[in-house]
Design a protein around this motif. Structure first.
Motif, PDB file in Angstrom:
ATOM      1  N   THR A   1       0.847  -1.183   0.000  1.00 30.38           N
ATOM      2  CA  THR A   1       0.000   0.000   0.000  1.00 30.38           C
ATOM      3  C   THR A   1       0.892   1.245   0.000  1.00 30.38           C
ATOM      4  OG1 THR A   1      -0.192  -0.258   2.403  1.00 30.38           O
ATOM      5  CG2 THR A   1      -2.018  -1.095   1.057  1.00 30.38           C
TER       6      THR A   1
ATOM      7  N   GLN B   1       3.160  -0.852  -6.428  1.00 29.33           N
ATOM      8  CA  GLN B   1       2.339  -0.181  -5.429  1.00 29.33           C
ATOM      9  C   GLN B   1       0.892  -0.605  -5.615  1.00 29.33           C
ATOM     10  OE1 GLN B   1       1.416   4.184  -5.426  1.00 29.33           O
ATOM     11  NE2 GLN B   1       2.781   4.104  -3.649  1.00 29.33           N
ATOM     12  N   GLN B   2       0.265  -0.978  -4.517  1.00 29.38           N
ATOM     13  CA  GLN B   2      -1.153  -1.355  -4.540  1.00 29.38           C
ATOM     14  C   GLN B   2      -1.977  -0.123  -4.894  1.00 29.38           C
ATOM     15  OE1 GLN B   2      -1.984  -4.578  -3.847  1.00 29.38           O
ATOM     16  NE2 GLN B   2      -4.106  -4.177  -4.306  1.00 29.38           N
TER      17      GLN B   2
ATOM     18  N   GLN C   1      -4.814   2.642  -4.757  1.00 28.24           N
ATOM     19  CA  GLN C   1      -5.522   3.233  -3.631  1.00 28.24           C
ATOM     20  C   GLN C   1      -7.024   3.110  -3.838  1.00 28.24           C
ATOM     21  OE1 GLN C   1      -3.008   7.025  -3.708  1.00 28.24           O
ATOM     22  NE2 GLN C   1      -3.583   6.796  -1.552  1.00 28.24           N
TER      23      GLN C   1
ATOM     24  N   SER D   1      -9.714   1.054   2.046  1.00 25.83           N
ATOM     25  CA  SER D   1      -9.038  -0.241   1.930  1.00 25.83           C
ATOM     26  C   SER D   1      -8.059  -0.420   3.090  1.00 25.83           C
ATOM     27  CB  SER D   1      -8.313  -0.354   0.591  1.00 25.83           C
ATOM     28  OG  SER D   1      -7.305   0.624   0.495  1.00 25.83           O
TER      29      SER D   1
ATOM     30  N   LYS E   1      -4.898  -0.627   5.281  1.00 24.18           N
ATOM     31  CA  LYS E   1      -3.653   0.156   5.301  1.00 24.18           C
ATOM     32  C   LYS E   1      -2.478  -0.727   5.709  1.00 24.18           C
ATOM     33  CE  LYS E   1      -5.949   3.945   4.534  1.00 24.18           C
ATOM     34  NZ  LYS E   1      -6.269   4.147   3.158  1.00 24.18           N
TER      35      LYS E   1
END
Length: 145
Positions: A72, A99-100, A102, A106, A108
């Motif tokens: 994240t 990178q996940q 956003q 969701s 963290k």
């Protein structure tokens, strides 16, 4: 042999080969959460996750095709792949960090992993691992919380 018969024959052979333990590429998922954004906390979380995946699955680094980690946006102190690279036997494993995306509300501080590896084990016999807060992502699959 017509096209339909050929396709049916191929499908039946593939199904039979899989039942007999033919080696295939399988995907193994896992995720964990990190207490805070520091190199040490991320490294401990990645090691714990990979240890749990290896203990619960027939995962041999020599059979790994590739590994993708996602984190994240709130985790940027160290690359999870850099942690995995230090593991014995993982020196030559192709690793990637992303990178996940956003998404509102969701989870963290989350690290996810997708491991593609060669194995004769059927997909439904693999044990995904979801640790700590990540257990809420897939409570149906979580074996740890």
């Amino acid at each position: 042999m017509d096209k339909f018969t050929l396709l049916t024959h191929t499908y039946q052979q593939t199904k039979m080969s899989a039942a007999l333990g033919e080696w295939r590429v399988r995907g193994l998922r896992g995720a964990t959460t990190v207490s805070h954004n520091s190199p040490q906390a991320i490294a401990e979380a990645v090691d714990e996750l990979l240890n749990a995946l290896e203990v619960n699955n027939p995962l041999d680094p020599a059979e790994i095709v590739s590994v993708t980690f996602s984190a994240t946006p709130d985790l940027d102190a160290i690359f999870p792949a850099a942690v995995a690279r230090r593991r014995p036997g993982w020196e030559q494993v192709p690793l990637l960090d992303v990178q996940q995306m956003q998404v509102n509300s969701s989870l963290k501080c989350c690290i996810r992993v997708l491991i593609h590896f060669n194995t004769p084990i059927p997909q439904n016999a693999l044990r995904p691992i979801y640790l700590h807060g990540a257990a809420q992502l897939r409570p149906d699959l979580a074996i740890f919380s």
